[in-house]
Scaffold this active site. Structure first.
Site, PDB file in Angstrom:
ATOM      1  N   SER A 191       0.838  -1.200   0.000  1.00 19.57           N
ATOM      2  CA  SER A 191       0.000   0.000   0.000  1.00 19.57           C
ATOM      3  C   SER A 191       0.867   1.243   0.000  1.00 19.57           C
ATOM      4  O   SER A 191       1.990   1.240   0.544  1.00 19.57           O
ATOM      5  CB  SER A 191      -0.848  -0.019   1.278  1.00 19.57           C
ATOM      6  OG  SER A 191      -1.413   1.240   1.518  1.00 19.57           O
ATOM      7  N   TYR A 222      -1.736  -1.289  10.865  1.00 23.15           N
ATOM      8  CA  TYR A 222      -2.006  -1.821   9.525  1.00 23.15           C
ATOM      9  C   TYR A 222      -0.815  -1.548   8.606  1.00 23.15           C
ATOM     10  O   TYR A 222      -0.288  -2.458   7.950  1.00 23.15           O
ATOM     11  CB  TYR A 222      -3.283  -1.189   8.949  1.00 23.15           C
ATOM     12  CG  TYR A 222      -3.403  -1.374   7.458  1.00 23.15           C
ATOM     13  CD1 TYR A 222      -3.706  -2.618   6.921  1.00 23.15           C
ATOM     14  CD2 TYR A 222      -3.182  -0.307   6.575  1.00 23.15           C
ATOM     15  CE1 TYR A 222      -3.789  -2.796   5.532  1.00 23.15           C
ATOM     16  CE2 TYR A 222      -3.269  -0.478   5.204  1.00 23.15           C
ATOM     17  CZ  TYR A 222      -3.569  -1.717   4.687  1.00 23.15           C
ATOM     18  OH  TYR A 222      -3.644  -1.900   3.325  1.00 23.15           O
ATOM     19  N   LYS A 247       2.243  -4.037   6.580  1.00 21.11           N
ATOM     20  CA  LYS A 247       2.639  -3.999   5.165  1.00 21.11           C
ATOM     21  C   LYS A 247       4.153  -3.815   5.042  1.00 21.11           C
ATOM     22  O   LYS A 247       4.809  -4.470   4.242  1.00 21.11           O
ATOM     23  CB  LYS A 247       1.915  -2.869   4.425  1.00 21.11           C
ATOM     24  CG  LYS A 247       0.417  -3.085   4.281  1.00 21.11           C
ATOM     25  CD  LYS A 247       0.097  -4.261   3.383  1.00 21.11           C
ATOM     26  CE  LYS A 247      -1.373  -4.581   3.328  1.00 21.11           C
ATOM     27  NZ  LYS A 247      -1.667  -5.905   2.769  1.00 21.11           N
ATOM     28  N   LEU A 300     -13.270   7.079   1.736  1.00 20.33           N
ATOM     29  CA  LEU A 300     -14.130   8.127   1.179  1.00 20.33           C
ATOM     30  C   LEU A 300     -15.217   7.603   0.227  1.00 20.33           C
ATOM     31  O   LEU A 300     -16.400   7.928   0.404  1.00 20.33           O
ATOM     32  CB  LEU A 300     -13.242   9.165   0.467  1.00 20.33           C
ATOM     33  CG  LEU A 300     -13.968  10.345  -0.148  1.00 20.33           C
ATOM     34  CD1 LEU A 300     -14.784  11.105   0.898  1.00 20.33           C
ATOM     35  CD2 LEU A 300     -12.953  11.288  -0.808  1.00 20.33           C
TER      36      LEU A 300
HETATM   37  P1  NAD Z   1     -10.897  -6.989   1.252  1.00 20.38           P
HETATM   38  O1  NAD Z   1     -11.060  -6.968   2.715  1.00 20.38           O
HETATM   39  O2  NAD Z   1     -12.073  -6.684   0.397  1.00 20.38           O
HETATM   40  O3  NAD Z   1     -10.290  -8.394   0.780  1.00 20.38           O
HETATM   41  C1  NAD Z   1      -9.426  -9.162   1.582  1.00 20.38           C
HETATM   42  C2  NAD Z   1      -9.927 -10.588   1.575  1.00 20.38           C
HETATM   43  O4  NAD Z   1      -9.046 -11.394   2.369  1.00 20.38           O
HETATM   44  C3  NAD Z   1     -11.320 -10.718   2.173  1.00 20.38           C
HETATM   45  O5  NAD Z   1     -12.137 -11.467   1.295  1.00 20.38           O
HETATM   46  C4  NAD Z   1     -11.096 -11.465   3.492  1.00 20.38           C
HETATM   47  O6  NAD Z   1     -12.198 -12.290   3.818  1.00 20.38           O
HETATM   48  C5  NAD Z   1      -9.836 -12.246   3.178  1.00 20.38           C
HETATM   49  N1  NAD Z   1      -8.989 -12.592   4.328  1.00 20.38           N
HETATM   50  C6  NAD Z   1      -8.457 -11.771   5.253  1.00 20.38           C
HETATM   51  N2  NAD Z   1      -7.686 -12.467   6.106  1.00 20.38           N
HETATM   52  C7  NAD Z   1      -7.726 -13.768   5.700  1.00 20.38           C
HETATM   53  C8  NAD Z   1      -7.108 -14.963   6.154  1.00 20.38           C
HETATM   54  N3  NAD Z   1      -6.312 -14.980   7.229  1.00 20.38           N
HETATM   55  N4  NAD Z   1      -7.359 -16.115   5.487  1.00 20.38           N
HETATM   56  C9  NAD Z   1      -8.185 -16.130   4.393  1.00 20.38           C
HETATM   57  N5  NAD Z   1      -8.774 -15.023   3.916  1.00 20.38           N
HETATM   58  C10 NAD Z   1      -8.544 -13.854   4.567  1.00 20.38           C
HETATM   59  O7  NAD Z   1      -9.696  -5.987   0.915  1.00 20.38           O
HETATM   60  P2  NAD Z   1      -9.184  -5.453  -0.484  1.00 20.38           P
HETATM   61  O8  NAD Z   1      -9.534  -4.019  -0.570  1.00 20.38           O
HETATM   62  O9  NAD Z   1      -9.586  -6.357  -1.556  1.00 20.38           O
HETATM   63  O10 NAD Z   1      -7.618  -5.537  -0.234  1.00 20.38           O
HETATM   64  C11 NAD Z   1      -6.841  -6.641  -0.648  1.00 20.38           C
HETATM   65  C12 NAD Z   1      -5.414  -6.432  -0.183  1.00 20.38           C
HETATM   66  O11 NAD Z   1      -4.935  -5.195  -0.706  1.00 20.38           O
HETATM   67  C13 NAD Z   1      -5.276  -6.350   1.332  1.00 20.38           C
HETATM   68  O12 NAD Z   1      -4.070  -6.988   1.700  1.00 20.38           O
HETATM   69  C14 NAD Z   1      -5.173  -4.862   1.587  1.00 20.38           C
HETATM   70  O13 NAD Z   1      -4.457  -4.577   2.751  1.00 20.38           O
HETATM   71  C15 NAD Z   1      -4.428  -4.389   0.361  1.00 20.38           C
HETATM   72  N6  NAD Z   1      -4.686  -2.965   0.069  1.00 20.38           N
HETATM   73  C16 NAD Z   1      -5.964  -2.520  -0.078  1.00 20.38           C
HETATM   74  C17 NAD Z   1      -6.188  -1.178  -0.330  1.00 20.38           C
HETATM   75  C18 NAD Z   1      -7.593  -0.629  -0.464  1.00 20.38           C
HETATM   76  O14 NAD Z   1      -7.778   0.571  -0.360  1.00 20.38           O
HETATM   77  N7  NAD Z   1      -8.602  -1.444  -0.724  1.00 20.38           N
HETATM   78  C19 NAD Z   1      -5.109  -0.286  -0.459  1.00 20.38           C
HETATM   79  C20 NAD Z   1      -3.827  -0.787  -0.329  1.00 20.38           C
HETATM   80  C21 NAD Z   1      -3.612  -2.135  -0.068  1.00 20.38           C
HETATM   81  C1  UD1 Z   2      -6.698   5.367   4.094  1.00 22.05           C
HETATM   82  C2  UD1 Z   2      -5.709   4.895   5.115  1.00 22.05           C
HETATM   83  C3  UD1 Z   2      -4.533   4.248   4.397  1.00 22.05           C
HETATM   84  C4  UD1 Z   2      -5.020   3.106   3.506  1.00 22.05           C
HETATM   85  C5  UD1 Z   2      -6.054   3.663   2.532  1.00 22.05           C
HETATM   86  C6  UD1 Z   2      -6.660   2.611   1.644  1.00 22.05           C
HETATM   87  C7  UD1 Z   2      -5.982   6.390   7.034  1.00 22.05           C
HETATM   88  C8  UD1 Z   2      -5.338   7.463   7.841  1.00 22.05           C
HETATM   89  N1  UD1 Z   2      -5.279   6.016   5.952  1.00 22.05           N
HETATM   90  O1  UD1 Z   2      -6.038   6.266   3.250  1.00 22.05           O
HETATM   91  O2  UD1 Z   2      -3.606   3.742   5.330  1.00 22.05           O
HETATM   92  O3  UD1 Z   2      -3.940   2.541   2.785  1.00 22.05           O
HETATM   93  O4  UD1 Z   2      -7.109   4.272   3.284  1.00 22.05           O
HETATM   94  O5  UD1 Z   2      -7.409   1.700   2.400  1.00 22.05           O
HETATM   95  O6  UD1 Z   2      -7.034   5.875   7.360  1.00 22.05           O
HETATM   96  N2  UD1 Z   2     -12.225  11.607   3.833  1.00 22.05           N
HETATM   97  C9  UD1 Z   2     -13.237  12.469   4.216  1.00 22.05           C
HETATM   98  N3  UD1 Z   2     -14.361  11.929   4.760  1.00 22.05           N
HETATM   99  C10 UD1 Z   2     -14.544  10.581   4.933  1.00 22.05           C
HETATM  100  C11 UD1 Z   2     -13.494   9.710   4.545  1.00 22.05           C
HETATM  101  C12 UD1 Z   2     -12.341  10.253   4.008  1.00 22.05           C
HETATM  102  O7  UD1 Z   2     -13.121  13.683   4.075  1.00 22.05           O
HETATM  103  O8  UD1 Z   2     -15.590  10.161   5.455  1.00 22.05           O
HETATM  104  C13 UD1 Z   2     -11.000  12.172   3.189  1.00 22.05           C
HETATM  105  C14 UD1 Z   2      -9.707  11.881   3.933  1.00 22.05           C
HETATM  106  O9  UD1 Z   2      -9.451  12.872   4.870  1.00 22.05           O
HETATM  107  C15 UD1 Z   2      -8.713  11.860   2.764  1.00 22.05           C
HETATM  108  C16 UD1 Z   2      -9.520  11.347   1.591  1.00 22.05           C
HETATM  109  O10 UD1 Z   2     -10.890  11.562   1.939  1.00 22.05           O
HETATM  110  O11 UD1 Z   2      -8.281  13.150   2.482  1.00 22.05           O
HETATM  111  C17 UD1 Z   2      -9.327   9.870   1.295  1.00 22.05           C
HETATM  112  O12 UD1 Z   2      -9.545   9.123   2.488  1.00 22.05           O
HETATM  113  P1  UD1 Z   2      -9.556   7.525   2.504  1.00 22.05           P
HETATM  114  O13 UD1 Z   2     -10.478   7.024   1.447  1.00 22.05           O
HETATM  115  O14 UD1 Z   2      -9.813   7.089   3.904  1.00 22.05           O
HETATM  116  O15 UD1 Z   2      -8.090   7.114   2.048  1.00 22.05           O
HETATM  117  P2  UD1 Z   2      -6.663   7.537   2.656  1.00 22.05           P
HETATM  118  O16 UD1 Z   2      -6.793   8.547   3.719  1.00 22.05           O
HETATM  119  O17 UD1 Z   2      -5.799   7.892   1.514  1.00 22.05           O
END
Ligand code: NAD
Ligand code: UD1
Length: 331
Positions: free
Chosen positions: A124, A148, A152, A199
């Site tokens: 991430s 979290y 990572k 967001l």
């Molecule tokens: P998500 O929660 O929708 O998907 C994760 C999946 O992993 C879920 O289906 C959950 O049931 C499964 N899971 C969690 N722990 C498990 C375990 N121990 N055994 C088996 N299954 C398990 O999340 P996502 O948004 O699809 O994210 C996927 C990956 O990408 C995650 O590692 C997350 O940290 C990373 N990531 C996500 C974002 C984001 O904003 N969505 C940003 C950066 C990184």
């Molecule tokens: C957040 C996480 C980051 C994670 C990423 C993706 C925090 C501090 N950071 O990032 O670690 O990798 O999500 O899962 O939680 N915002 C609002 N109102 C809301 C929600 C968000 O104004 O209800 C604003 C936030 O202040 C930010 C932007 O929207 O400026 C995006 O927020 P968000 O979607 O939570 O993502 P990140 O903050 O980038």
């Protein structure tokens, strides 16, 4: 090529499985549904017309992993499984360290046992902490501000150590920026069970009338309109990045780190206004205090992924807003 996808019924995993199937990969998936639902499997089949091999289980559990590797000739693994809610990770850090670290260690050990050494890992942009400048390049200093993010960064370091110890490994670490959007079919998308932290899921709850208004966390940041700026990327573009990473690790050994973002930053207000315009729906909002830990702006320099993976994001912010809303309206 047969690919094991951990966490494949989650948001990014399900979109990646669809692209894998559309590109004729064989897919095996493990998920314990801690943050997803079994119905996603039916939706994947509906979209692609193809079957995957599915195991319900925990990636921390080496027995089930061994079963998977015994039953299937796995060529490579994409490791999505993990918990991702930043706020919860601050409240219950051990849950995050246990799940995210333990699952990765179990997976790496069993991959080693079965001589499967090709891995794509979901990292991430959170590993950049507060970036020293923008746009963010892969060689920027790394730091984290919450458990979290710490998981990572720890996993990235574990993967570096593995490669140092054994040069047969081939690892792509993908640092995602802010994934939003959904598959154009509207059948899969982001569907959080709890109150959303991020967001776009929150905007959607306001647009559908479930919540009255969006709280915008601060309008005094050093940005175009004072609200926070992020690099939103369409989840289908992100999914396609995984296919490019698979092609790369299949060809070359090593470990490398790639930003998956568009390179463009949008403010909260810009995203809200675009969402309203594209979907012709009101999103009432109120400006509130800053959210602790938030940074002014964060966006990628995605040129390394373009150079090395031949990947770049294609979809724009309007596509992201339209597809996000289409998913909730179709359900
Ligand atoms: P998500 O929660 O929708 O998907 C994760 C999946 O992993 C879920 O289906 C959950 O049931 C499964 N899971 C969690 N722990 C498990 C375990 N121990 N055994 C088996 N299954 C398990 O999340 P996502 O948004 O699809 O994210 C996927 C990956 O990408 C995650 O590692 C997350 O940290 C990373 N990531 C996500 C974002 C984001 O904003 N969505 C940003 C950066 C990184
Ligand atoms: C957040 C996480 C980051 C994670 C990423 C993706 C925090 C501090 N950071 O990032 O670690 O990798 O999500 O899962 O939680 N915002 C609002 N109102 C809301 C929600 C968000 O104004 O209800 C604003 C936030 O202040 C930010 C932007 O929207 O400026 C995006 O927020 P968000 O979607 O939570 O993502 P990140 O903050 O980038």
């Amino acid at each position: 090529m047969k690919v094991l996808v951990t966490g494949g019924t989650g948001y990014i995993g399900s979109h990646t499985i669809v692209e894998l199937l559309d590109n004729n990969y064989d897919v095996v998936c493990i998920d314990n549904f801690i943050n997803s639902k079994p119905e996603v499997l039916d939706k994947i089949k509906e979209i692609t017309g193809k079957e995957i091999t599915f195991y319900e289980g925990d990636v921390c559990d080496k027995q089930i992993l061994r079963q998977i590797f015994t039953d299937n000739n796995i060529d490579a693994v994409i490791h999505f499984a993990g918990l991702k809610a930043v706020g919860e990770s601050v409240r219950v850090p051990l849950k995050y360290y246990r799940n995210n670290i333990d699952s990765t260690l179990s997976l790496l050990e069993v991959m080693g046992e079965y001589n499967c050494k090709k891995l794509v890992f979901s990292s991430s942009a959170t590993v950049y902490g507060k970036p020293k400048s923008l746009p963010i390049k892969e060689d920027f200093p790394l730091s984290t501000t919450n458990p979290y993010g710490a998981t990572k960064l720890m996993i990235e370091n574990i993967l570096r150590d593995i490669y140092v110890s054994d040069k047969d490994w081939s690892i792509a670490v993908l640092r995602y920026f802010n994934p939003i959007g959904a598959h154009s079919s509207g059948l899969i998308g982001e569907n959080p069970n709890d109150i959303p932290n991020n967001l776009m899921p929150y905007i959607i709850k306001v647009a559908t009338g479930e919540y009255q208004k969006l709280n915008i966390f601060g309008n005094d940041y050093d940005t175009v309109d004072g609200t926070g700026v992020r690099d939103y990327i369409h989840v289908v573009d992100l999914a396609l990045g995984h296919l490019k990473a698979l092609e790369k690790i299949d060809k070359d050994n090593g470990i490398d780190f790639y930003n998956l973002g568009t390179g463009h930053g949008f403010s909260v207000l810009e995203l809200v206004n675009t969402f309203s315009k594209v979907n012709k729906v009101d999103v009432p909002y109120e400006i509130c205090d800053r959210r602790p830990g938030d940074i002014d702006a964060c966006y990628a320099d995605p040129s390394y992924a373009k150079e090395k993976l031949n990947w770049q994001a294609e979809k724009n912010i309007e596509d992201m807003c339209r597809d996000s809303y289409n998913f909730v309206n179709r359900k």
